[in-house]
Design a protein around this motif. Structure first.
Motif, mmCIF file in Angstrom:
data_model
loop_
_atom_site.group_PDB
_atom_site.id
_atom_site.type_symbol
_atom_site.label_atom_id
_atom_site.label_comp_id
_atom_site.label_asym_id
_atom_site.label_seq_id
_atom_site.Cartn_x
_atom_site.Cartn_y
_atom_site.Cartn_z
ATOM 1 N N GLY A 83 0.774 -1.226 0.000
ATOM 2 C CA GLY A 83 0.000 0.000 0.000
ATOM 3 C C GLY A 83 0.807 1.278 0.000
ATOM 4 N N LEU A 84 2.142 1.165 -0.064
ATOM 5 C CA LEU A 84 2.977 2.363 -0.044
ATOM 6 C C LEU A 84 3.372 2.833 -1.440
ATOM 7 C CD1 LEU A 84 5.307 1.657 3.009
ATOM 8 C CD2 LEU A 84 3.181 2.959 2.931
ATOM 9 N N GLY A 85 3.036 2.020 -2.462
ATOM 10 C CA GLY A 85 3.343 2.426 -3.831
ATOM 11 C C GLY A 85 4.584 1.779 -4.396
ATOM 12 N N THR A 86 4.853 0.516 -4.015
ATOM 13 C CA THR A 86 6.055 -0.171 -4.489
ATOM 14 C C THR A 86 5.752 -1.461 -5.256
ATOM 15 O OG1 THR A 86 6.393 -1.448 -2.441
ATOM 16 C CG2 THR A 86 7.373 0.768 -2.556
ATOM 17 N N GLY A 87 4.488 -1.712 -5.587
ATOM 18 C CA GLY A 87 4.147 -2.843 -6.443
ATOM 19 C C GLY A 87 4.080 -4.186 -5.760
ATOM 20 N N VAL A 88 3.832 -4.214 -4.463
ATOM 21 C CA VAL A 88 3.833 -5.478 -3.735
ATOM 22 C C VAL A 88 2.798 -6.454 -4.285
ATOM 23 C CG1 VAL A 88 3.282 -6.528 -1.493
ATOM 24 C CG2 VAL A 88 4.805 -4.552 -1.613
ATOM 25 N N SER A 89 1.614 -5.978 -4.619
ATOM 26 C CA SER A 89 0.550 -6.865 -5.079
ATOM 27 C C SER A 89 0.931 -7.569 -6.379
ATOM 28 C CB SER A 89 -0.744 -6.067 -5.264
ATOM 29 O OG SER A 89 -1.810 -6.917 -5.615
ATOM 30 N N THR A 90 1.398 -6.796 -7.372
ATOM 31 C CA THR A 90 1.830 -7.406 -8.630
ATOM 32 C C THR A 90 3.034 -8.306 -8.412
ATOM 33 O OG1 THR A 90 0.982 -5.562 -9.946
ATOM 34 C CG2 THR A 90 2.676 -6.934 -10.952
ATOM 35 N N PHE A 156 8.887 7.582 2.446
ATOM 36 C CA PHE A 156 7.441 7.380 2.532
ATOM 37 C C PHE A 156 6.844 8.408 3.480
ATOM 38 C CE2 PHE A 156 9.502 3.415 1.460
ATOM 39 C CZ PHE A 156 8.839 3.081 0.296
ATOM 40 N N SER A 157 5.798 9.040 3.004
ATOM 41 C CA SER A 157 5.143 10.109 3.754
ATOM 42 C C SER A 157 3.641 9.922 3.666
ATOM 43 C CB SER A 157 5.542 11.474 3.191
ATOM 44 O OG SER A 157 4.861 12.519 3.834
ATOM 45 N N GLY A 158 3.012 9.695 4.800
ATOM 46 C CA GLY A 158 1.572 9.497 4.797
ATOM 47 C C GLY A 158 1.187 8.042 4.977
ATOM 48 N N ASP A 159 -0.101 7.792 4.857
ATOM 49 C CA ASP A 159 -0.665 6.474 5.132
ATOM 50 C C ASP A 159 -0.665 5.589 3.891
ATOM 51 O OD1 ASP A 159 -1.276 7.251 7.761
ATOM 52 O OD2 ASP A 159 -3.182 8.143 7.110
ATOM 53 N N PRO A 160 -0.693 4.270 4.100
ATOM 54 C CA PRO A 160 -0.836 3.355 2.954
ATOM 55 C C PRO A 160 -2.156 3.602 2.220
ATOM 56 C CG PRO A 160 -0.178 2.160 4.933
ATOM 57 C CD PRO A 160 -0.563 3.541 5.373
ATOM 58 N N ALA A 161 -2.162 3.295 0.932
ATOM 59 C CA ALA A 161 -3.378 3.405 0.113
ATOM 60 C C ALA A 161 -3.267 2.375 -0.997
ATOM 61 C CB ALA A 161 -3.540 4.805 -0.452
ATOM 62 N N ARG A 162 -4.006 1.305 -0.903
ATOM 63 C CA ARG A 162 -3.944 0.250 -1.904
ATOM 64 C C ARG A 162 -4.657 0.667 -3.188
ATOM 65 N NH1 ARG A 162 -2.578 -5.018 -0.412
ATOM 66 N NH2 ARG A 162 -2.088 -5.302 1.797
ATOM 67 N N ALA A 226 4.140 8.313 -5.601
ATOM 68 C CA ALA A 226 3.200 7.246 -5.926
ATOM 69 C C ALA A 226 1.835 7.901 -6.064
ATOM 70 C CB ALA A 226 3.178 6.187 -4.828
ATOM 71 N N HIS A 227 1.216 7.737 -7.202
ATOM 72 C CA HIS A 227 -0.072 8.390 -7.414
ATOM 73 C C HIS A 227 -1.175 7.721 -6.603
ATOM 74 C CE1 HIS A 227 2.409 10.170 -10.469
ATOM 75 N NE2 HIS A 227 1.442 10.999 -10.830
ATOM 76 N N THR A 228 -0.934 6.500 -6.148
ATOM 77 C CA THR A 228 -1.708 5.868 -5.085
ATOM 78 C C THR A 228 -0.683 5.258 -4.131
ATOM 79 O OG1 THR A 228 -3.519 5.311 -6.598
ATOM 80 C CG2 THR A 228 -3.460 4.166 -4.490
ATOM 81 N N GLY A 229 -0.559 5.799 -2.936
ATOM 82 C CA GLY A 229 0.446 5.287 -2.007
ATOM 83 C C GLY A 229 1.261 6.408 -1.401
ATOM 84 N N ALA A 230 2.220 6.051 -0.556
ATOM 85 C CA ALA A 230 2.952 7.027 0.248
ATOM 86 C C ALA A 230 4.351 7.324 -0.251
ATOM 87 C CB ALA A 230 3.023 6.526 1.696
ATOM 88 N N ALA A 231 4.801 6.709 -1.331
ATOM 89 C CA ALA A 231 6.155 6.949 -1.838
ATOM 90 C C ALA A 231 6.276 8.369 -2.371
ATOM 91 C CB ALA A 231 6.498 5.942 -2.929
ATOM 92 N N ARG A 232 7.358 9.049 -1.976
ATOM 93 C CA ARG A 232 7.672 10.395 -2.448
ATOM 94 C C ARG A 232 9.166 10.446 -2.748
ATOM 95 N NH1 ARG A 232 2.938 10.021 -2.005
ATOM 96 N NH2 ARG A 232 1.429 11.468 -1.074
#
Length: 265
Positions: A83-90, A156-162, A226-232
């Motif tokens: 959920g942080l914007g690093t592609g874990v699901s894929t 990472f800044s902010g909350d996870p967002a899947r 990350a346009h969805t997620g916390a990565a900056r």
């Protein structure tokens, strides 16, 4: 239990949005080989899965799409939390397919990922940043130019967002895609990434004040997210990250700092 393989992830996107008001969601990913996911495996009866939110039933459905099967105990260990914007699901699905013996075309694997989850990052490709990727369709819409050499310093800044497959509330980036295809210098690409990140923050939130200020203070060429997620991340020419930059990011509340080097023609 032995570590079987590592699947590289990504760190947000250089750009992401809609091609036209009603067009597909497209993106240009930022590969991050050190991120992603590690898979640990022990052969055995049945299928036991732990980690990354992937259930045995979902894994079996995905493998069925590829004509594969798998038995044993599997532990999925994301390098950073989902959920942080690093592609874990894929990365989880790609890891399963490769463990089960998949050696087919990445296009087929991408379509299976979309069928299983509704969206996919292009992690199954050798140079995913060289394609305009339709993430809800699992296909490349265009080939893109190679990026100049660059360094990304981020966290990472902010909350996870899947990622939600039905979420298409992204800004129109048709003009940015056209600019990207004609860009030449790192400054060109950084300016486009910055505009895409700013548009996303304005439409989807959260309001992003820290990254632009850090970029200005540290002499970065621009910033991305990350346009969805916390990565900056901040975009630098190679060798220009100033001393103390990491401390500045931590002081601003960024956690889990990463440094990515890429590009080069």
């Amino acid at each position: 239990m032995r570590a079987a393989l590592h699947i590289p992830g990504h760190f947000g996107e250089w750009l992401q949005g809609r091609l036209g008001a009603d067009g597909p969601v497209v993106l240009v990913t930022l590969p991050a080989p050190a991120l992603g996911l590690d898979l640990c495996y022990r052969p055995g009866p049945g299928l036991s899965l732990r980690g990354a939110g992937l259930t045995p039933a979902r894994a079996r459905r995905f493998l069925d799409l590829l004509g594969l099967s798998l038995r044993g105990r599997i532990v999925l260990r994301p390098v950073v939390a989902p959920g942080l914007g690093t592609g874990v699901s894929t990365a989880s699905l790609v890891a399963l397919a490769r463990l089960a013996g998949w050696n087919g075309a990445p296009e087929i694997l991408a379509r299976a990922c979309v069928a299983a989850e509704g969206a996919s990052d292009p992690l199954m490709f050798a140079a995913p940043e060289r394609m305009l990727w339709a993430s809800r369709q699992g296909r490349a819409l265009a080939a893109l130019p190679a990026l100049p050499r660059h360094e990304i310093l981020g966290g990472f800044s902010g909350d996870p967002a899947r990622t939600e497959a039905t979420d298409s509330a992204f800004p129109d980036v048709t003009d940015l895609v056209a600019r990207w295809r004609g860009a030449a210098t790192l400054a060109d690409f950084a300016a486009i990434a910055t505009e895409s990140a700013a548009r996303c923050s304005a439409l989807r939130g959260p309001f992003e004040e820290t990254a632009p200020q850090l970029a200005a203070d540290l002499g970065a060429l621009g910033w991305l997210r990350a346009h969805t997620g916390a990565a900056r991340g901040l975009i630098f020419a190679p060798g220009t990250v100033p001393a103390g930059a990491g401390a500045a990011l931590r002081a601003a509340g960024w956690r889990g700092l990463v440094r990515i080097r890429g590009g080069g023609r």
